[in-house]
Design an enzyme around this catalytic site. Structure first.
Site, PDB file in Angstrom:
ATOM      1  N   ASP A 156       0.855  -1.183   0.000  1.00 16.65           N
ATOM      2  CA  ASP A 156       0.000   0.000   0.000  1.00 16.65           C
ATOM      3  C   ASP A 156       0.895   1.239   0.000  1.00 16.65           C
ATOM      4  O   ASP A 156       1.756   1.386   0.879  1.00 16.65           O
ATOM      5  CB  ASP A 156      -0.907   0.019   1.227  1.00 16.65           C
ATOM      6  CG  ASP A 156      -1.978  -1.060   1.170  1.00 16.65           C
ATOM      7  OD1 ASP A 156      -2.014  -1.806   0.167  1.00 16.65           O
ATOM      8  OD2 ASP A 156      -2.765  -1.161   2.123  1.00 16.65           O
TER       9      ASP A 156
ATOM     10  N   ASP B  56     -15.484  -3.717  -0.916  1.00 15.99           N
ATOM     11  CA  ASP B  56     -14.960  -3.266   0.373  1.00 15.99           C
ATOM     12  C   ASP B  56     -16.131  -2.952   1.289  1.00 15.99           C
ATOM     13  O   ASP B  56     -16.868  -1.985   1.047  1.00 15.99           O
ATOM     14  CB  ASP B  56     -14.073  -2.039   0.183  1.00 15.99           C
ATOM     15  CG  ASP B  56     -12.976  -2.277  -0.855  1.00 15.99           C
ATOM     16  OD1 ASP B  56     -12.368  -3.354  -0.801  1.00 15.99           O
ATOM     17  OD2 ASP B  56     -12.740  -1.398  -1.699  1.00 15.99           O
TER      18      ASP B  56
END
Length: 236
Positions: free
Chosen positions: A8, A129
């Site tokens: 990330d 998500d």
């Protein structure tokens, strides 16, 4: 089952967030490329890269860094974060990214989703998500009001080939995946599902394998030494 280390990127650095909160980030490296090469050297067959700045901004921000990673690695990468139009999809695929992960634009525009599935096929992965049973968008900060399972089925009917399921409340928490919702999702669609969020030990990887998940994305557990990548690869 495929083991997929996550990288990330926030502010050009390799970080992990806690439950998707940009205010709770931990920096693990100043050089994402170095991290990517390390995971490749340890046996990873694919990497999952997220442009966190891009997810928040609504367009790619760390493209140059990701492009460098794609160029230097011998293994494929999948990329998500801020990819919300056809041009951004094509831009990533042109630098030899294996597939792109789409969330916000897919959930906000089913017509775009259908066209993207038709044009790019397996090169598009749907990112589901979820938080408290609802799908989130715009870098995990906006509620869509959409049901996980009904939406997944609708997208599959529109041509979606693969899904990544993340329970945001589990992400970065090391408290284990949401096995209940993951299992329900796997049973509700025919397409493969990759699990993400909360994995903290080898036994949970075994459980995910038994649940029918195609793969698992590992982040904090790898970076903090809770899981050894080579051992995870052996289990899978």
């Amino acid at each position: 089952m495929i083991i997929i280390p996550a990288i990330d990127i926030l502010g050009g650095k390799c970080v992990r967030l806690f439950q998707g909160d940009y205010g709770q980030s931990t920096t693990y490296s100043l050089d994402p490329l170095e991290v990517a090469l390390d995971w490749q050297q340890k046996g990873a067959s694919i990497l999952h890269i997220v442009d966190l700045d891009g997810a928040k901004a609504g367009s790619p921000v760390n493209f140059d860094i990701i492009s460098k990673i794609a160029k230097e690695l011998n293994i494929p990468i999948e990329v998500g974060g801020g990819i919300r139009n056809r041009e951004s999809i094509k831009k990533y695929l042109e630098i030899n990214v294996l597939r792109v992960v789409l969330g916000t634009i897919i959930l906000e525009d089913f017509n775009f989703a259908k066209l993207a599935f038709e044009e790019f096929g397996n090169q598009v992965v749907v990112g589901l998500d979820a938080k408290d049973g609802s799908l989130m968008t715009k870098g995990w900060i906006a509620q869509s009001g959409l049901n996980i399972f009904k939406t997944a089925k609708k997208l599959e009917d529109l041509g979606a080939k693969r899904f990544i399921f993340t329970d945001i409340s589990k992400d970065g928490s090391l408290t284990g995946p949401n096995f209940i919702e993951l299992s329900k999702l796997i049973k509700s669609i025919d397409s493969p599902v990759i699990a993400s969020g909360g994995v903290s030990d080898i036994n949970q990887i075994r459980q995910l394998k038994n649940s029918g998940a195609e793969g698992v994305i590992l982040g904090k557990a790898l970076y903090e030494g809770r899981i050894d990548l080579r051992e995870a690869l052996d289990v899978s």
